[in-house]
Write a protein that holds these residues in place. Structure first.
Motif, PDB file in Angstrom:
ATOM      1  N   VAL A 175      49.635  37.483  18.540  1.00 27.43           N
ATOM      2  CA  VAL A 175      51.046  37.838  18.328  1.00 27.43           C
ATOM      3  C   VAL A 175      51.914  36.992  19.256  1.00 27.43           C
ATOM      4  O   VAL A 175      51.657  36.919  20.464  1.00 27.43           O
ATOM      5  CB  VAL A 175      51.292  39.337  18.596  1.00 27.43           C
ATOM      6  N   LEU A 176      52.949  36.374  18.676  1.00 27.51           N
ATOM      7  CA  LEU A 176      53.929  35.606  19.441  1.00 27.51           C
ATOM      8  C   LEU A 176      55.322  36.059  19.032  1.00 27.51           C
ATOM      9  O   LEU A 176      55.727  35.903  17.878  1.00 27.51           O
ATOM     10  CB  LEU A 176      53.766  34.107  19.180  1.00 27.51           C
ATOM     11  N   LYS A 177      56.070  36.633  19.977  1.00 32.67           N
ATOM     12  CA  LYS A 177      57.417  37.138  19.700  1.00 32.67           C
ATOM     13  C   LYS A 177      58.431  36.367  20.545  1.00 32.67           C
ATOM     14  O   LYS A 177      58.433  36.474  21.779  1.00 32.67           O
ATOM     15  CB  LYS A 177      57.508  38.629  20.007  1.00 32.67           C
ATOM     16  N   LEU A 178      59.281  35.605  19.859  1.00 26.50           N
ATOM     17  CA  LEU A 178      60.321  34.818  20.529  1.00 26.50           C
ATOM     18  C   LEU A 178      61.706  35.130  19.966  1.00 26.50           C
ATOM     19  O   LEU A 178      62.653  34.358  20.151  1.00 26.50           O
ATOM     20  CB  LEU A 178      60.019  33.323  20.367  1.00 26.50           C
ATOM     21  N   SER A 179      61.865  36.228  19.281  1.00 26.53           N
ATOM     22  CA  SER A 179      63.126  36.591  18.626  1.00 26.53           C
ATOM     23  C   SER A 179      64.272  36.705  19.635  1.00 26.53           C
ATOM     24  O   SER A 179      64.064  37.004  20.808  1.00 26.53           O
ATOM     25  CB  SER A 179      62.971  37.928  17.893  1.00 26.53           C
ATOM     26  N   ASN A 180      65.490  36.453  19.131  1.00 28.91           N
ATOM     27  CA  ASN A 180      66.714  36.696  19.898  1.00 28.91           C
ATOM     28  C   ASN A 180      66.738  35.933  21.220  1.00 28.91           C
ATOM     29  O   ASN A 180      66.877  36.494  22.302  1.00 28.91           O
ATOM     30  CB  ASN A 180      66.892  38.204  20.151  1.00 28.91           C
ATOM     31  N   ILE A 182      45.344  33.403  25.833  1.00 27.45           N
ATOM     32  CA  ILE A 182      46.187  34.592  25.792  1.00 27.45           C
ATOM     33  C   ILE A 182      46.192  35.173  24.382  1.00 27.45           C
ATOM     34  O   ILE A 182      46.109  34.457  23.389  1.00 27.45           O
ATOM     35  CB  ILE A 182      47.614  34.245  26.274  1.00 27.45           C
ATOM     36  N   LEU A 183      46.285  36.514  24.306  1.00 28.74           N
ATOM     37  CA  LEU A 183      46.247  37.220  23.025  1.00 28.74           C
ATOM     38  C   LEU A 183      47.629  37.644  22.540  1.00 28.74           C
ATOM     39  O   LEU A 183      47.875  37.677  21.336  1.00 28.74           O
ATOM     40  CB  LEU A 183      45.362  38.474  23.143  1.00 28.74           C
ATOM     41  N   PHE A 184      48.513  37.973  23.459  1.00 30.72           N
ATOM     42  CA  PHE A 184      49.801  38.579  23.091  1.00 30.72           C
ATOM     43  C   PHE A 184      50.894  38.026  24.000  1.00 30.72           C
ATOM     44  O   PHE A 184      50.750  38.043  25.231  1.00 30.72           O
ATOM     45  CB  PHE A 184      49.712  40.100  23.228  1.00 30.72           C
ATOM     46  N   VAL A 185      51.989  37.527  23.395  1.00 30.40           N
ATOM     47  CA  VAL A 185      53.151  37.054  24.153  1.00 30.40           C
ATOM     48  C   VAL A 185      54.405  37.616  23.506  1.00 30.40           C
ATOM     49  O   VAL A 185      54.639  37.424  22.310  1.00 30.40           O
ATOM     50  CB  VAL A 185      53.229  35.510  24.168  1.00 30.40           C
ATOM     51  N   ASP A 186      55.220  38.321  24.287  1.00 34.54           N
ATOM     52  CA  ASP A 186      56.514  38.820  23.816  1.00 34.54           C
ATOM     53  C   ASP A 186      57.570  38.419  24.835  1.00 34.54           C
ATOM     54  O   ASP A 186      57.646  38.980  25.929  1.00 34.54           O
ATOM     55  CB  ASP A 186      56.492  40.335  23.631  1.00 34.54           C
ATOM     56  N   LEU A 187      58.365  37.425  24.462  1.00 32.31           N
ATOM     57  CA  LEU A 187      59.475  36.953  25.289  1.00 32.31           C
ATOM     58  C   LEU A 187      60.791  37.110  24.546  1.00 32.31           C
ATOM     59  O   LEU A 187      61.777  36.414  24.836  1.00 32.31           O
ATOM     60  CB  LEU A 187      59.254  35.483  25.669  1.00 32.31           C
ATOM     61  N   SER A 188      60.830  38.008  23.597  1.00 30.99           N
ATOM     62  CA  SER A 188      62.024  38.212  22.782  1.00 30.99           C
ATOM     63  C   SER A 188      63.161  38.804  23.606  1.00 30.99           C
ATOM     64  O   SER A 188      62.953  39.397  24.661  1.00 30.99           O
ATOM     65  CB  SER A 188      61.705  39.135  21.606  1.00 30.99           C
ATOM     66  N   ASN A 189      64.384  38.600  23.100  1.00 28.11           N
ATOM     67  CA  ASN A 189      65.587  39.169  23.710  1.00 28.11           C
ATOM     68  C   ASN A 189      65.757  38.710  25.159  1.00 28.11           C
ATOM     69  O   ASN A 189      65.892  39.501  26.084  1.00 28.11           O
ATOM     70  CB  ASN A 189      65.551  40.698  23.616  1.00 28.11           C
TER      71      ASN A 189
END
Length: 522
Positions: free
Chosen positions: A472-477, A445-452
């Motif tokens: 890119v890995l986004k796990l914010s909030n 996988i290239l992009f993961v956004d599970l933030s918020n």
């Protein structure tokens, strides 16, 4: 002595495999290429038989018929990116009296006119794309009635398209004029060329269409590319009456009007495959029932027309087409596309579906679980309810965007088996709870956004060390915890990690190696 000269003069033109006049012309072209520091085909000049040279093809009369001279000039990395790189003159080609194909594309050469090509009365294919045609009214010197295909895209031409020379190209089948700087209106005579099948005027500054009726339009036109211009006003109804039209792209213009000139009584081409009206200012109604005779239809894109109402009910009938792509982002999309009735449940070959940026409500419909989907975008709606229907085995699905909804559920523990080819997942701003599945590390996988979301538990270090393709890995909030980066010190992620507003402990390792950056707030 005179007798010897006459014998030599007679013998050379008849030498097997090449005509002296054409060999001399090729050597002149070679000299121009050398002077411009261009690549020169190595075989040129090694033998007298120019028919055996690279990029040269001769006919049965040993006369040059094809010249494939594309991508010979490669600009130096430190050279200027704009302006002419070197000058070229078409008179160098005037000796090739039986030439049928000339490809001189992508050479960054400058031409002031087409003078010199007029003697090539058998030329059928001309490709000069990726050069500079900078003379004033340069198209006026393009007087070659034999031409069937002309490609002069990306040639920095400007001004109006009012050229009497183009009117005389009665044998023309394909005309590529895209990505120049033409302005004004598209002249009606282009649609009256008797054999024209393909017309590309995309990426210019054109503002209008000089078409008032279909009475003079030729029935041969199959593809019309007018995207990325400044076309304004109402779409001419005659465009939808072309009987053989297969591809119509009017996207990224300024077209408007309270009605689209299609109705139940319109005589749309049954051969229509692609219809793209996206990114305009269209208003009124678009009813998919109008397309009921388009048996070959594959792609429809109406996205970005915020005041355009879309009707997908299809009057309860089954359409004769099977769409591959459907994009209705940012329209006035009726909620029947979620709750029904609609025709989407009959589309078993759908690969791309974009319903984002609408105000859709309700839960994810059952018809969306099709095994053919590759790209699914439901972002920025008001969808709610369970995510369980989403987590069905779909081997082809590569991109999922369900961000900014109110969907509830957990990620499947076997996500690598459910979506083995997934390259991008955006499920941010939902109500996803539970742990991050370990099997996420088993997908390229290239992009993961599970933030918020509401994710809890620790993040396995395999996400930071074993996912070499992850950019890119986004796990914010979320409510994630444990050691920062899962205790990893050598990252494999290439661009960025977002971990802020969680409950991670510890500090970033001193020997951290990352090409992008880590954003974290303990």
């Amino acid at each position: 002595m005179l007798w010897v000269l006459l014998v030599l003069q007679f013998m050379f033109p008849m030498a097997p495999g090449c005509v002296v006049e054409e060999r001399i012309a090729l050597m002149r072209i070679r000299s121009s290429l050398v002077e411009a520091n261009s690549d020169v085909p190595p075989s040129w000049g090694r033998s007298d038989d120019c028919c055996s040279w690279e990029r040269v093809r001769c006919n049965n009369n040993t006369r040059v018929s094809d010249l494939n001279l594309d991508v010979l000039y490669i600009p130096l990395s430190n050279s200027a990116t704009s302006g002419c790189s070197w000058n070229m003159n078409f008179t160098m080609f005037s000796s090739f009296h039986e030439l049928q194909l000339l490809d001189f594309s992508l050479n960054s050469a400058c031409f002031q006119s087409f003078e010199g090509l007029q003697e090539l009365t058998k030329l059928r294919y001309l490709n000069l794309s990726g050069n500079y045609l900078i003379g004033d009214n340069i198209l006026e010197s393009l007087d070659l009635p034999s031409l069937e295909v002309i490609n002069i895209e990306l040639c920095r031409m400007s001004g109006a398209l009012q050229s009497s020379a183009l009117k005389n190209l009665k044998n023309l089948r394909e005309l590529y004029l895209g990505y120049n700087q033409f302005n004004g209106s598209i002249p009606a005579f282009l649609f009256e060329l008797p054999r024209l099948e393909y017309l590309d005027l995309s990426g210019n500054l054109l503002q209008g269409l000089q078409i008032t009726s279909s009475s003079n339009l030729q029935s041969s036109l199959r593809e019309l590319h007018l995207q990325s211009n400044q076309l304004n006003g109402i779409i001419p109804a005659s465009l939808f009456e072309l009987p053989r039209l297969e591809y119509l792209d009017l996207s990224e213009n300024l077209l408007q009007g309270h009605t689209i000139p299609i109705s139940s009584s319109s005589n749309l081409s049954p051969s229509l495959k692609i219809l793209d009206l996206s990114a305009n200012n269209l208003k009124g109604l678009f009813d998919f029932f109008w397309l009921r005779n388009c048996t070959m239809l594959q792609r429809v894109d109406l996205s970005g027309n915020t005041d355009l109402t879309i009707d997908v009910k299809f009057h309860g009938r089954v359409p004769p087409f099977q769409l591959r792509e459907l994009a209705l982002s940012g329209c006035k999309l009726d909620n029947s596309i979620i709750a029904g009735p609609n025709f989407l449940g009959t589309q078993s070959h759908l690969q791309t579906l974009d319903l984002s940026n609408n105000n859709l409500t309700g839960s994810i419909p059952s018809w969306i679980n099709t095994r053919t989907l590759v790209y699914l975008n439901l972002a920025n709606n008001s969808l709610a309810g369970s995510l369980n229907l989403m987590w069905q085995y779909q081997s082809n699905l590569e991109m999922i965007d369900i961000a900014m909804n109110r969907l509830v559920g957990q990620l499947p523990t076997n996500i690598s088996l459910v979506f083995p080819n997934l390259t991008a997942l955006n499920a941010s701003y939902n109500i996803i709870f539970g742990h991050l599945p370990l099997s996420l590390c088993n997908i390229s996988i290239l992009f993961v956004d599970l933030s918020n979301n509401k994710l809890t538990g620790e993040v396995s270090n395999c996400l930071f060390t074993d996912c070499s393709s992850l950019n890119v890995l986004k796990l914010s909030n979320n409510n994630l915890g444990g050691s920062i980066l899962g205790g990893a010190s050598n990252l494999s992620i290439g661009t960025a990690i977002y971990l802020d507003s969680n409950n991670f402990k510890g500090a970033l390792p001193n020997n951290l190696t990352v090409f992008g950056y880590v954003r974290q707030q303990l």
